[in-house]
Enzyme design. Structure first.
Site, PDB file in Angstrom:
ATOM      1  N   HIS A 119      -6.432   0.570   5.292  1.00 34.15           N
ATOM      2  CA  HIS A 119      -6.531   1.185   6.708  1.00 34.15           C
ATOM      3  C   HIS A 119      -7.356   1.130   7.807  1.00 34.15           C
ATOM      4  O   HIS A 119      -7.415   1.113   8.757  1.00 34.15           O
ATOM      5  CB  HIS A 119      -6.869   2.845   5.909  1.00 34.15           C
ATOM      6  CG  HIS A 119      -6.442   3.311   5.119  1.00 34.15           C
ATOM      7  ND1 HIS A 119      -6.183   2.625   3.986  1.00 34.15           N
ATOM      8  CD2 HIS A 119      -5.923   4.522   4.601  1.00 34.15           C
ATOM      9  CE1 HIS A 119      -5.641   3.477   3.271  1.00 34.15           C
ATOM     10  NE2 HIS A 119      -5.152   4.720   3.767  1.00 34.15           N
ATOM     11  N   HIS A 124       1.157  -1.465  -0.126  1.00 29.45           N
ATOM     12  CA  HIS A 124      -0.057   0.118  -0.352  1.00 29.45           C
ATOM     13  C   HIS A 124       1.297   1.026  -0.091  1.00 29.45           C
ATOM     14  O   HIS A 124       1.696   1.065   1.046  1.00 29.45           O
ATOM     15  CB  HIS A 124      -1.039   0.254   0.821  1.00 29.45           C
ATOM     16  CG  HIS A 124      -2.019   1.038   0.879  1.00 29.45           C
ATOM     17  ND1 HIS A 124      -2.913   1.195   0.164  1.00 29.45           N
ATOM     18  CD2 HIS A 124      -2.072   2.593   1.482  1.00 29.45           C
ATOM     19  CE1 HIS A 124      -4.262   2.248   0.580  1.00 29.45           C
ATOM     20  NE2 HIS A 124      -2.961   3.183   1.044  1.00 29.45           N
ATOM     21  N   ALA A 125       1.071   2.183  -0.566  1.00 27.16           N
ATOM     22  CA  ALA A 125       1.505   2.953  -1.207  1.00 27.16           C
ATOM     23  C   ALA A 125       1.735   4.419   0.061  1.00 27.16           C
ATOM     24  O   ALA A 125       0.356   4.756   0.737  1.00 27.16           O
ATOM     25  CB  ALA A 125       1.088   4.193  -2.545  1.00 27.16           C
ATOM     26  N   GLU A 130      -3.327  14.926   3.354  1.00 29.58           N
ATOM     27  CA  GLU A 130      -3.737  14.356   1.885  1.00 29.58           C
ATOM     28  C   GLU A 130      -3.716  14.798   0.436  1.00 29.58           C
ATOM     29  O   GLU A 130      -3.521  14.518  -0.211  1.00 29.58           O
ATOM     30  CB  GLU A 130      -4.713  13.375   2.709  1.00 29.58           C
ATOM     31  CG  GLU A 130      -4.710  12.646   3.832  1.00 29.58           C
ATOM     32  CD  GLU A 130      -3.185  11.282   3.295  1.00 29.58           C
ATOM     33  OE1 GLU A 130      -3.632  11.262   2.677  1.00 29.58           O
ATOM     34  OE2 GLU A 130      -2.591  11.069   4.431  1.00 29.58           O
ATOM     35  N   HIS A 176       3.106  14.291  -0.306  1.00 29.53           N
ATOM     36  CA  HIS A 176       3.431  14.871   1.640  1.00 29.53           C
ATOM     37  C   HIS A 176       4.466  14.431   1.103  1.00 29.53           C
ATOM     38  O   HIS A 176       5.571  15.508   2.818  1.00 29.53           O
ATOM     39  CB  HIS A 176       2.985  12.540   1.992  1.00 29.53           C
ATOM     40  CG  HIS A 176       2.042  12.343   2.256  1.00 29.53           C
ATOM     41  ND1 HIS A 176       0.978  13.043   2.914  1.00 29.53           N
ATOM     42  CD2 HIS A 176       0.661  11.237   1.454  1.00 29.53           C
ATOM     43  CE1 HIS A 176      -0.843  12.278   2.626  1.00 29.53           C
ATOM     44  NE2 HIS A 176      -0.606  11.401   1.526  1.00 29.53           N
TER      45      HIS A 176
HETATM   46  O1  X8Z Z   1      -4.136   5.267   1.616  1.00 31.79           O
HETATM   47  C1  X8Z Z   1      -3.660   6.205   0.486  1.00 31.79           C
HETATM   48  C2  X8Z Z   1      -2.461   6.742   0.180  1.00 31.79           C
HETATM   49  C3  X8Z Z   1      -1.503   6.991   0.251  1.00 31.79           C
HETATM   50  S1  X8Z Z   1      -1.896   7.841   2.562  1.00 31.79           S
HETATM   51  C4  X8Z Z   1      -2.206   5.864  -1.395  1.00 31.79           C
HETATM   52  N1  X8Z Z   1      -5.268   6.604   0.124  1.00 31.79           N
HETATM   53  C5  X8Z Z   1      -6.475   6.597  -0.485  1.00 31.79           C
HETATM   54  C6  X8Z Z   1      -6.461   4.431  -0.091  1.00 31.79           C
HETATM   55  O2  X8Z Z   1      -5.856   4.209  -0.643  1.00 31.79           O
HETATM   56  O3  X8Z Z   1      -7.530   3.730   0.451  1.00 31.79           O
HETATM   57  C7  X8Z Z   1      -5.699   7.714  -1.235  1.00 31.79           C
HETATM   58  C8  X8Z Z   1      -6.610   7.529  -1.373  1.00 31.79           C
HETATM   59  C9  X8Z Z   1      -7.646   7.145  -0.630  1.00 31.79           C
HETATM   60 ZN    ZN Z   2      -1.752  10.159   1.651  1.00 32.29          ZN
END
Ligand code: X8Z
Ligand code: ZN
Length: 622
Positions: free
Chosen positions: A521, A361-362, A419, A395
C-alpha cells in the site's frame, strides 16, 4: 479508495466521502419566522448559483464517469500484465484522470458551498477532497506524478529476491515466512524482500513533493490533512476518533503481544527472542507481521482446540480457486443478494497466470461503475485466501449494490465501510457454518471448550492487525505533512513499529533501506486508515446483525448465513453508497452513530480473561 480499483490507488481519482464542512441546508435549520423570511430571500438570491452548481456537478460527474472507464481498463491491463507498454498506457491514463480531477476540483472553488443545498454541497466537497494523489496544475506535473506512481507499482509487482539460487516472488517468499521455523532462514528472507524497495525511495520522496503541491493548490495545508478530510468531520476530529478507538482495544493487543512473545521465547530461546522487550518482526509468520495466525502452531494455548484445520479441509474436499470464490458468492446470495454477473467469471483473474508478470496483491474492481465487477487475486487453496475471497467479494457486492447512485456517491459510506463488508461476512465463517456447507462433520464441530483456541486464531489476525494499520498511516501522515524528511523515512518507520506494535527488525537496518516500500500500500498509494476502521466496524456490524437475527449466544459463535432479514438491511446499507453522511448509514444498520470498539472487545472477552491469567507471571509491555 481509488475510484477504479479498490486497492491500488496510485494514480487515479479517489472520490471518497465528503468532508467535514458540508453545511446544513438553510431550510433544515430551526429558525423563527423573521429569520425564515430572510433566509427565503437569501435562498431566492442564490437560485442562479444553485442552478449553476447543479449544472456544473452534472457535467463533472459525466466527465469523471467517462474517464474513469477508460482509466480503469488501462489499470486493469497493467495490473494483469505488467509490461513497458501497459505501464506507459496506465501512466498516460492516470495523468489524464488526475488532470481532470484537479481541474474540476479547482473549478468547484468558484461555488460557495454554504449557500448550496446539502446534496450539492456534499458533492462539491467530495470533488475537493477525493483525490488520493493530487497533482498541481503546473504543466507536466500530472504526467511526472503518474510516471512515478505507475513505476512504483510495477517495481513492487515485479519484485523478486534470489534465495538459495532461485529468484523468488512475494508469494514464494511469504510462504517461507509463514512456514519456516528456522530463525536464520526467516531473517534472510525477511531482509531479502526488503531489498526490492531500496530503489523506490527517491521516487517516493519526489512524489510526496508533487502531491503536496497538489494538495496545497486545493486548499489543504498538506496531503495528510486532505486524506483525513474524507470522513464527514474535521481532520483533527477524525484523528482524535482514531486515538479513541485505539485506546479501547490497546489493552487487548498488549496481552496478545505478551502471550505471543512468551510462546516465541519458549520456541526459539533467549538468544533469538528474549522474554521481555519487543518481538522480532520476522518470527510472526507474516512478511509485515500484520497478521499472525500462521504461527498458531507456536502460539497455541494449552487448551482443547478444534480437531480440523481449515486449509487441510479445503484441500481434502477438493476445493480449487474457483470453488472458493463460488463458496464466497453463495454466502452473499444466501443473504438474498443477486448472484454475480456472468462477466465476473469470464473477466476476473482468479489465479496467477503463467508467463506474464501481474500485481498479485488481491483487489476488487469495478470497470464500468455498473455491472463489470471483477476480482484480481492469485488465489491459493488455504484458509487465509478463503477469507480474502470473502473480503474481495464484499467490495464487488458493495459496488454492484450502489450502481444506481450518482457517480460521486458510488463509493463506500466511508472507505472503512468498503473494507469491512467482506470481512463482516467472513466473521460468520463459524464451525456451525462450516458444517452447513459440509466442510466439517457434525461430530467435528468443536464444543464450547474450544472457544479460547478459536478466539486465539482469530485474534492473531484481527487484534495483531490494528496497531500495524496505525503504523502504516501514522508513518505516512508524518511523511505527507513534512514532519518526516526523506533521510528519516526508515527510522521513523521503525520508531512507529516499536511504539505501536512492540516490534524490532531481526538486525539493524542498512542506511539505504526503505522498508515501508516493501508493503504494497505504500508504493500502491492506498490509504491504510481504512483497514483500521474496518477492523473496528466489522465487529460492530457483526454484533448488530447477530442482534437483528435474535442471536443470544457468544458473538464469535454467531453466523448470519442464510438470514434474509439481516440480508435486507445489509443490502440497504450497501445500496446507500456515499449518498449520505456515514453516521446516518451506520445508524440505520447498527442503531449507533459512532464507530465503537466495544463490539470487538466483547467478541474477544473470553480470550482476554484467559490471556490476563496466563500473563500474570510475565512482565508485559516493551
Ligand atoms: O489489501 C488488503 C485487501 C485488499 S483491499 C487484500 N488488505 C490489507 C492488506 O493486505 O494489507 C486486507 C487486510 C489489510
Ligand atoms: Zn479490500
Amino acid at each position: 479508495m481509488k475510484r477504479l480499483t479498490l486497492t491500488t490507488s496510485a494514480i487515479a481519482l479517489s472520490f471518497m466521502i465528503a468532508a467535514c464542512t458540508a453545511p446544513e441546508k438553510a431550510d433544515e435549520a430551526t429558525l423563527d419566522t423573521a429569520e425564515s423570511v430572510a433566509v427565503g430571500v437569501a435562498e431566492a438570491d442564490h437560485s442562479v448559483e444553485i442552478a449553476e452548481a447543479r449544472a456544473f456537478l452534472e457535467r463533472a460527474e459525466a466527465e469523471l464517469a467517462a474517464q474513469s472507464r477508460i482509466a480503469a481498463q488501462a489499470y486493469w491491463n497493467q495490473a494483469t500484465n505488467i509490461t513497458p507498454e501497459t505501464n506507459a498506457a496506465a501512466a498516460a491514463a492516470g495523468a489524464v484522470s488526475t488532470k481532470l480531477a484537479v481541474s474540476l476540483a479547482n473549478e468547484s472553488k468558484q461555488f460557495d458551498v454554504s449557500v448550496l443545498p446539502a446534496d450539492l454541497a456534499r458533492k462539491m466537497t467530495m470533488l475537493r477532497t477525493g483525490i488520493t494523489i493530487p497533482a498541481p496544475s503546473t504543466p507536466g506535473a500530472a504526467e511526472e506524478l503518474s510516471q512515478i506512481t505507475t513505476g512504483l507499482d510495477a517495481t513492487y509487482g515485479t519484485g523478486k529476491f534470489t534465495y538459495k539460487g532461485e529468484a523468488l516472488n512475494l508469494d514464494q517468499l511469504s510462504t517461507i515466512i509463514e512456514t519456516s521455523r528456522d530463525p536464520e532462514e526467516l531473517k534472510a528472507v525477511w531482509e531479502g524482500w526488503r531489498t526490492i524497495s531500496v530503489p523506490m525511495k527517491d521516487d517516493y520522496a519526489r512524489m510526496v513533493e508533487i502531491a503536496n503541491e497538489g494538495a496545497n493548490e486545493l486548499g489543504f495545508e498538506s496531503l495528510d490533512q486532505m486524506w483525513l478530510s474524507g470522513y464527514d468531520m474535521a481532520p483533527e476530529e477524525m484523528e482524535a476518533e482514531v486515538q479513541r478507538l485505539w485506546t479501547q482495544v490497546e489493552p487487548l493487543y498488549e496481552e496478545l503481544h505478551c502471550f505471543t512473545r512468551a510462546k516465541l521465547n519458549d520456541e526459539y530461546g533467549d538468544d533469538v527472542q528474549p522474554r521481555t522487550g519487543p518481538i522480532r518482526a520476522d518470527l510472526l509468520g507474516n512478511m509485515w507481521a500484520q497478521q499472525w495466525s500462521s504461527i498458531y502452531d507456536v502460539v497455541k494455548p494449552d487448551v482443547p482446540g478444534p480437531s480440523y484445520d481449515l486449509t487441510e479441509r479445503l484441500q481434502e474436499k477438493g476445493y480449487d480457486a474457483i470453488k472458493m470464490v463460488e463458496t464466497g458468492e453463495a454466502f452473499f446470495t444466501s443473504l438474498g443478494l443477486d448472484p454475480l454477473p456472468e462477466t465476473f467469471w469470464e473477466r476476473s483473474m482468479i489465479v496467477r497466470p503463467e508467463g506474464r508478470e501481474v500485481v498479485c496483491h488481491a483487489s476488487a474492481w469495478d470497470l464500468d461503475d455498473e455491472e463489470d465487477v471483477r476480482i484480481k487475486m492469485c488465489t491459493e487453496v488455504n484458509s487465509e485466501d478463503f477469507y480474502t475471497v470473502h473480503h474481495e467479494l464484499g467490495h464487488n457486492f458493495y459496488q454492484r449494490a450502489y450502481k444506481d447512485q450518482d457517480y460521486l456517491y458510488k463509493t463506500g459510506a466511508h472507505d472503512g465501510f468498503h473494507e469491512a463488508i467482506g470481512d463482516f461476512v467472513g466473521l460468520s465463517i463459524t464451525p456451525e457454518y462450516l458444517e452447513q456447507i459440509n466442510l466439517i462433520t457434525e461430530e467435528e464441530k468443536p464444543g464450547a471448550d474450544a472457544d479460547t483456541a478459536l478466539l486465539m486464531q482469530t485474534a492473531l489476525d484481527k487484534i495483531a492487525f490494528l496497531p500495524f494499520a496505525l503504523t502504516v498511516d501514522g508513518w505516512r501522515w508524518g511523511v505527507l505533512s513534512g514532519e518526516t524528511a526523506p533521510d528519516a523515512y526508515n527510522t521513523s518507520w521503525w520508531d512507529l513499529r516499536l511504539k505501536n506494535q512492540g516490534l524490532v527488525p531481526p538486525a539493524s537496518r542498512p542506511a539505504d533501506a526503505f522498508d515501508p516500500g516493501a508493503k504494497y500500500h505504500i508504493p500502491g498509494n492506498t490509504p491504510y486508515l481504512r483497514y483500521f476502521l474496518s477492523y473496528i466496524l466489522q465487529f460492530q456490524f457483526h454484533k448488530a446483525a447477530c442482534e437483528q437475527a435474535g442471536w443470544e449466544g457468544p458473538l464469535h459463535r454467531c453466523s448470519i448465513y442464510d438470514n434474509k432479514e439481516v440480508g435486507e438491511r445489509f443490502n440497504a446499507m450497501l445500496e446507500a453508497g456515499a449518498s449520505q453522511p456515514w453516521p446516518d448509514t451506520l445508524e440505520e444498520f447498527t442503531g449507533t452513530r459512532q464507530m465503537d470498539g466495544s463490539a470487538i472487545i466483547e467478541y474477544f472477552d473470553p480470550l482476554m480473561l484467559y490471556l490476563k491469567d496466563q500473563n500474570a507471571t510475565e512482565s508485559c509491555g516493551w
